[in-house]
Structure formats: C-alpha cells, structure tokens
Design a protein around this motif. Structure first.
Motif, PDB file in Angstrom:
ATOM      1  N   CYS A  53       0.824  -1.224   0.000  1.00 58.86           N
ATOM      2  CA  CYS A  53       0.000   0.000   0.000  1.00 58.86           C
ATOM      3  C   CYS A  53       0.852   1.267   0.000  1.00 58.86           C
ATOM      4  CB  CYS A  53      -0.955   0.037   1.193  1.00 58.86           C
ATOM      5  SG  CYS A  53      -2.078  -1.348   1.262  1.00 58.86           S
ATOM      6  N   LEU A  54       2.053   1.190  -0.579  1.00 59.18           N
ATOM      7  CA  LEU A  54       2.881   2.377  -0.759  1.00 59.18           C
ATOM      8  C   LEU A  54       2.577   3.012  -2.102  1.00 59.18           C
ATOM      9  CD1 LEU A  54       6.291   0.941   0.488  1.00 59.18           C
ATOM     10  CD2 LEU A  54       5.001   2.781   1.579  1.00 59.18           C
ATOM     11  N   ASP A  55       1.946   2.224  -2.978  1.00 62.70           N
ATOM     12  CA  ASP A  55       1.608   2.699  -4.312  1.00 62.70           C
ATOM     13  C   ASP A  55       0.304   2.015  -4.721  1.00 62.70           C
ATOM     14  OD1 ASP A  55       1.831   4.042  -6.689  1.00 62.70           O
ATOM     15  OD2 ASP A  55       3.643   2.996  -7.375  1.00 62.70           O
ATOM     16  N   VAL A  56      -0.380   2.600  -5.683  1.00 66.89           N
ATOM     17  CA  VAL A  56      -1.648   2.001  -6.118  1.00 66.89           C
ATOM     18  C   VAL A  56      -1.546   1.569  -7.580  1.00 66.89           C
ATOM     19  CG1 VAL A  56      -3.192   3.146  -4.495  1.00 66.89           C
ATOM     20  CG2 VAL A  56      -2.509   4.325  -6.581  1.00 66.89           C
ATOM     21  N   PRO A  57      -2.224   0.486  -7.946  1.00 70.04           N
ATOM     22  CA  PRO A  57      -2.174   0.051  -9.349  1.00 70.04           C
ATOM     23  C   PRO A  57      -2.981   0.978 -10.252  1.00 70.04           C
ATOM     24  CG  PRO A  57      -3.630  -1.380  -8.068  1.00 70.04           C
ATOM     25  CD  PRO A  57      -3.034  -0.404  -7.098  1.00 70.04           C
ATOM     26  N   ASP A  58      -2.680   0.925 -11.555  1.00 68.66           N
ATOM     27  CA  ASP A  58      -3.484   1.687 -12.528  1.00 68.66           C
ATOM     28  C   ASP A  58      -4.819   0.993 -12.751  1.00 68.66           C
ATOM     29  OD1 ASP A  58      -1.269   3.281 -12.863  1.00 68.66           O
ATOM     30  OD2 ASP A  58      -0.533   2.150 -14.597  1.00 68.66           O
ATOM     31  N   GLU A  59      -4.754  -0.333 -12.748  1.00 62.45           N
ATOM     32  CA  GLU A  59      -5.958  -1.129 -12.996  1.00 62.45           C
ATOM     33  C   GLU A  59      -5.884  -2.369 -12.141  1.00 62.45           C
ATOM     34  OE1 GLU A  59      -7.117  -2.305 -17.035  1.00 62.45           O
ATOM     35  OE2 GLU A  59      -5.775  -0.694 -17.694  1.00 62.45           O
ATOM     36  N   GLU A  61      -7.739  -5.170  -9.080  1.00 68.89           N
ATOM     37  CA  GLU A  61      -8.339  -5.164  -7.749  1.00 68.89           C
ATOM     38  C   GLU A  61      -7.346  -5.722  -6.745  1.00 68.89           C
ATOM     39  OE1 GLU A  61     -12.608  -6.672  -6.169  1.00 68.89           O
ATOM     40  OE2 GLU A  61     -11.285  -8.247  -6.923  1.00 68.89           O
ATOM     41  N   TYR A  62      -7.231  -5.048  -5.602  1.00 73.50           N
ATOM     42  CA  TYR A  62      -6.392  -5.546  -4.525  1.00 73.50           C
ATOM     43  C   TYR A  62      -7.235  -5.630  -3.263  1.00 73.50           C
ATOM     44  CZ  TYR A  62      -2.650  -5.675  -0.993  1.00 73.50           C
ATOM     45  OH  TYR A  62      -1.849  -6.007   0.074  1.00 73.50           O
ATOM     46  N   LEU A  63      -7.434  -6.853  -2.788  1.00 76.18           N
ATOM     47  CA  LEU A  63      -8.150  -7.050  -1.529  1.00 76.18           C
ATOM     48  C   LEU A  63      -7.136  -7.414  -0.454  1.00 76.18           C
ATOM     49  CD1 LEU A  63     -11.180  -9.254  -2.710  1.00 76.18           C
ATOM     50  CD2 LEU A  63     -11.215  -6.819  -2.146  1.00 76.18           C
ATOM     51  N   LEU A  64      -7.125  -6.643   0.618  1.00 72.71           N
ATOM     52  CA  LEU A  64      -6.259  -6.933   1.760  1.00 72.71           C
ATOM     53  C   LEU A  64      -7.169  -7.233   2.939  1.00 72.71           C
ATOM     54  CD1 LEU A  64      -3.435  -7.006   3.042  1.00 72.71           C
ATOM     55  CD2 LEU A  64      -3.612  -4.547   3.385  1.00 72.71           C
ATOM     56  N   ASP A  65      -7.103  -8.465   3.433  1.00 71.69           N
ATOM     57  CA  ASP A  65      -8.047  -8.921   4.457  1.00 71.69           C
ATOM     58  C   ASP A  65      -9.493  -8.628   4.046  1.00 71.69           C
ATOM     59  OD1 ASP A  65      -6.007  -9.897   6.023  1.00 71.69           O
ATOM     60  OD2 ASP A  65      -5.843  -8.060   7.205  1.00 71.69           O
ATOM     61  N   GLY A  66      -9.777  -8.835   2.769  1.00 69.30           N
ATOM     62  CA  GLY A  66     -11.135  -8.675   2.261  1.00 69.30           C
ATOM     63  C   GLY A  66     -11.524  -7.239   1.937  1.00 69.30           C
ATOM     64  N   GLN A  67     -10.646  -6.299   2.236  1.00 69.70           N
ATOM     65  CA  GLN A  67     -10.983  -4.889   2.014  1.00 69.70           C
ATOM     66  C   GLN A  67     -10.377  -4.397   0.696  1.00 69.70           C
ATOM     67  OE1 GLN A  67      -9.211  -2.334   4.966  1.00 69.70           O
ATOM     68  NE2 GLN A  67     -10.504  -0.582   4.424  1.00 69.70           N
ATOM     69  N   PRO A  68     -11.191  -3.802  -0.177  1.00 68.21           N
ATOM     70  CA  PRO A  68     -10.618  -3.293  -1.434  1.00 68.21           C
ATOM     71  C   PRO A  68      -9.754  -2.060  -1.187  1.00 68.21           C
ATOM     72  CG  PRO A  68     -13.024  -3.029  -1.404  1.00 68.21           C
ATOM     73  CD  PRO A  68     -12.622  -3.566  -0.067  1.00 68.21           C
ATOM     74  N   GLU A  70      -8.233  -0.146  -3.367  1.00 71.37           N
ATOM     75  CA  GLU A  70      -8.432   0.967  -4.325  1.00 71.37           C
ATOM     76  C   GLU A  70      -9.308   2.063  -3.738  1.00 71.37           C
ATOM     77  OE1 GLU A  70      -7.875  -2.466  -5.239  1.00 71.37           O
ATOM     78  OE2 GLU A  70      -9.937  -2.465  -5.912  1.00 71.37           O
ATOM     79  N   SER A  71     -10.267   1.653  -2.889  1.00 70.88           N
ATOM     80  CA  SER A  71     -11.241   2.628  -2.410  1.00 70.88           C
ATOM     81  C   SER A  71     -10.735   3.410  -1.195  1.00 70.88           C
ATOM     82  CB  SER A  71     -12.541   1.906  -2.048  1.00 70.88           C
ATOM     83  OG  SER A  71     -12.282   0.986  -1.007  1.00 70.88           O
ATOM     84  N   CYS A  72      -9.521   3.068  -0.720  1.00 75.19           N
ATOM     85  CA  CYS A  72      -9.010   3.749   0.477  1.00 75.19           C
ATOM     86  C   CYS A  72      -8.370   5.080   0.108  1.00 75.19           C
ATOM     87  CB  CYS A  72      -7.938   2.903   1.165  1.00 75.19           C
ATOM     88  SG  CYS A  72      -8.583   1.384   1.844  1.00 75.19           S
ATOM     89  N   GLY A  73      -8.543   6.071   0.965  1.00 77.80           N
ATOM     90  CA  GLY A  73      -7.849   7.347   0.806  1.00 77.80           C
ATOM     91  C   GLY A  73      -6.442   7.237   1.381  1.00 77.80           C
ATOM     92  N   ASP A  75      -5.084   8.607   3.990  1.00 76.81           N
ATOM     93  CA  ASP A  75      -5.015   8.413   5.444  1.00 76.81           C
ATOM     94  C   ASP A  75      -5.293   6.967   5.809  1.00 76.81           C
ATOM     95  OD1 ASP A  75      -4.540  11.040   5.565  1.00 76.81           O
ATOM     96  OD2 ASP A  75      -6.484  11.627   6.395  1.00 76.81           O
ATOM     97  N   GLU A  76      -6.302   6.397   5.145  1.00 76.50           N
ATOM     98  CA  GLU A  76      -6.648   4.996   5.411  1.00 76.50           C
ATOM     99  C   GLU A  76      -5.490   4.071   5.029  1.00 76.50           C
ATOM    100  OE1 GLU A  76     -10.991   3.226   4.735  1.00 76.50           O
ATOM    101  OE2 GLU A  76     -10.565   4.960   3.459  1.00 76.50           O
ATOM    102  N   LEU A  77      -4.871   4.362   3.866  1.00 78.12           N
ATOM    103  CA  LEU A  77      -3.730   3.545   3.431  1.00 78.12           C
ATOM    104  C   LEU A  77      -2.592   3.615   4.442  1.00 78.12           C
ATOM    105  CD1 LEU A  77      -3.412   4.135  -0.424  1.00 78.12           C
ATOM    106  CD2 LEU A  77      -4.242   2.112   0.761  1.00 78.12           C
ATOM    107  N   ALA A  78      -2.341   4.825   4.945  1.00 77.51           N
ATOM    108  CA  ALA A  78      -1.266   4.991   5.932  1.00 77.51           C
ATOM    109  C   ALA A  78      -1.596   4.200   7.195  1.00 77.51           C
ATOM    110  CB  ALA A  78      -1.071   6.468   6.256  1.00 77.51           C
ATOM    111  N   GLU A  79      -2.859   4.180   7.560  1.00 78.35           N
ATOM    112  CA  GLU A  79      -3.261   3.447   8.762  1.00 78.35           C
ATOM    113  C   GLU A  79      -3.094   1.931   8.571  1.00 78.35           C
ATOM    114  OE1 GLU A  79      -6.376   4.924  10.986  1.00 78.35           O
ATOM    115  OE2 GLU A  79      -6.950   2.978  11.832  1.00 78.35           O
ATOM    116  N   ILE A  80      -3.491   1.446   7.380  1.00 81.26           N
ATOM    117  CA  ILE A  80      -3.326   0.010   7.076  1.00 81.26           C
ATOM    118  C   ILE A  80      -1.845  -0.361   7.151  1.00 81.26           C
ATOM    119  CG2 ILE A  80      -3.487  -1.742   5.252  1.00 81.26           C
ATOM    120  CD1 ILE A  80      -5.984  -0.314   4.236  1.00 81.26           C
TER     121      ILE A  80
END
Ligand SMILES: Nc1ncnc2c1ncn2[C@@H]1O[C@H](COP(=O)(O)OP(=O)(O)OP(=O)(O)O)[C@@H](O)[C@H]1O
Ligand SMILES: [Mg+2]
Length: 225
Positions: A53-59, A61-68, A70-73, A75-80
């Motif tokens: 979660c240091l970078d996001v894909p262009d296309e 789906e990435y599920l981490l513990d069932g959570q998508p 892509e939809s994280c902002g 702040d949320e990414l930093a928290e994860i």
C-alpha cells in the motif's frame, strides 16, 4: 489475506507510459511464506510497493483482508500500513544519530504507545533479534547484519501481521544473511505472513512457495516466463 486480480501498473516517462506490471494475479494465504523471484528491473519492487500500500495500481483489484484497497484514501492507506504491514528493505534506513533502542522506539512514539509498554516492546524485540547487549549502540557502531536486525526489531515492535522483505540480505555477507533469514523464518513460524522479494534462488528456496516475475508478468512456474 492478500489477493491481487488483474493488476496493471505503468510509469509515465514524459509522454510515454512504460508498462511495468501486466495482469498480475496473486493470492497470498494467511501465515504463508512466499518468495517472489525475478531479475533486476522485472517489477518486483513495484509489486511490493502495491502489496504494501505504498503505491496504487493503474488497474485491477487488490483485496487486503477482504478490504478493497483501491477505495481507500491516503489516510486509510497509511493506517493500514502502520497497523498491518512491516517492511524490511535492503537499505536499513536507520537514523544515524539515534541508538538501536531509539531507532526501535521511534514508530512507537509516533503511534503514541504509552511509555511503559514502549520500553517493554523495545527491549523485547531487540532481545528477540539477539541485540540485548547492543541497545545503546548507534548504527555506525554496529555491523551490517546487526543494523538489519535493528531494522527488523523496529518493524516487529509495531506488531504487523504481514512482513514484506525486499532483498533483506542484499547488502550482507553470507553469514549475516543467514542470521537474517533465520530471524525471518522464525517470524513465519510465529504466525506472520511473509512475502520475500529476491533475485537469489538460495534465499527464495527458504520460502514455502515461489513465484516468478519476468518483464512484469507473474508465473508459478519458472519455465513459463
Ligand atoms: N518511479 C519510476 N519511474 C519510472 N520508471 C520506474 C520507476 N520505478 C521503477 N521503474 C521502472 O520499472 C521497472 C521495474 O522496476 P522495479 O524497481 O520494480 O524492478 P525490480 O524487479 O525491483 O528490480 P531490482 O531487482 O533491480 O530491484 C524498471 O524498468 C524500472 O526502470
Ligand atoms: Mg527492486
């Protein structure tokens, strides 16, 4: 736990998009020890940055513990990242003027862990990596292997469940590399999920399962790529 589907990533160079990851599909099970092998420039670090979660894909789906993810902002990414993921790099990234103790304590201060628990965690993790007698040494007073062990203790103090290691033995002699791999195996045996990136087959063979990246394409079998 980690599930990547149809992940694409390219870097923009001027007006050109240079494709780096092409249709990556990967499932890492809880408490699995996976290694990702591939030659220099094949896209391993780019893939690790996405998994971490240091970078996001262009296309894709990435599920981490069932959570998508892509939809994280931001702040949320930093928290994860802070809660779930620990990074071990080839470079140790220690603060040169801080002692081993202070380097390990730093993220705990950031996460506002109370003083007594902080002290307990710092001492426990430094002991776990065999550096109980080096707590007041600064990085320049430690060997490369010891510096990497401080970096690992700093990761462990935050208690991540997933550990991502990008060439963790790349800067070390074979003896120190062996010690670091023993610690990483120990973390796996203690229940952590490990993703280890390397171009060294001997290091990769320590894992339960290997996958291969070449030119941004992932395969379970070396001969496919
Ligand atoms: N920020 C960036 N901007 C442009 N291109 C990049 C960037 N980061 C990486 N690349 C390109 O993407 C490709 C993959 O790079 P990456 O760092 O993922 O490879 P790697 O497999 O980790 O290599 P190594 O084993 O040398 O660490 C390379 O061709 C590299 O030049
Ligand atoms: Mg790399």
């Amino acid at each position: 736990m980690i599930r990547l589907r149809h992940i694409y990533k390219s870097y923009r160079m001027g007006s050109m998009a240079v494709p780096v990851l092409k249709d990556i599909n990967l499932h890492v099970r809880p408490q699995e020890f996976l290694s990702i092998l591939g030659p220099s420039g094949s896209g391993k670090t780019t893939l690790m940055n996405i998994i971490g979660c240091l970078d996001v894909p262009d296309e894709g789906e990435y599920l981490l513990d069932g959570q998508p993810v892509e939809s994280c902002g931001e702040d949320e990414l930093a928290e994860i990242r802070g809660k779930k993921i620990g990074f071990i790099f080839q470079q140790f990234h220690l603060l040169p003027d801080a002692t081993a103790y202070e380097n390990v304590e730093m993220p705990l201060l950031y996460h506002k862990i109370p003083a007594a628990e902080r002290k307990a965690r710092v001492e426990e993790t430094l002991e776990r990596v065999g550096l109980a007698d080096r707590m007041t040494h600064k990085p320049a007073q430690l060997s490369g292997g010891q510096q990497q062990r401080v970096a690992i203790a700093r990761v462990l103090a935050a208690r991540p469940s997933i550990i991502l290691a990008d060439e963790p033995t790349g800067n070390l002699d074979s003896g120190s590399g062996r010690e670091i791999m023993d610690i990483i195996r120990g973390l796996w045996q203690a229940g952590n999920t490990i993703v280890l990136i390397t171009h060294d087959i001997h290091v990769a063979n320590e894992a339960q399962r290997k996958v291969y990246v070449r030119d941004g394409v992932l395969s379970d079998r070396e001969e496919d790529i």
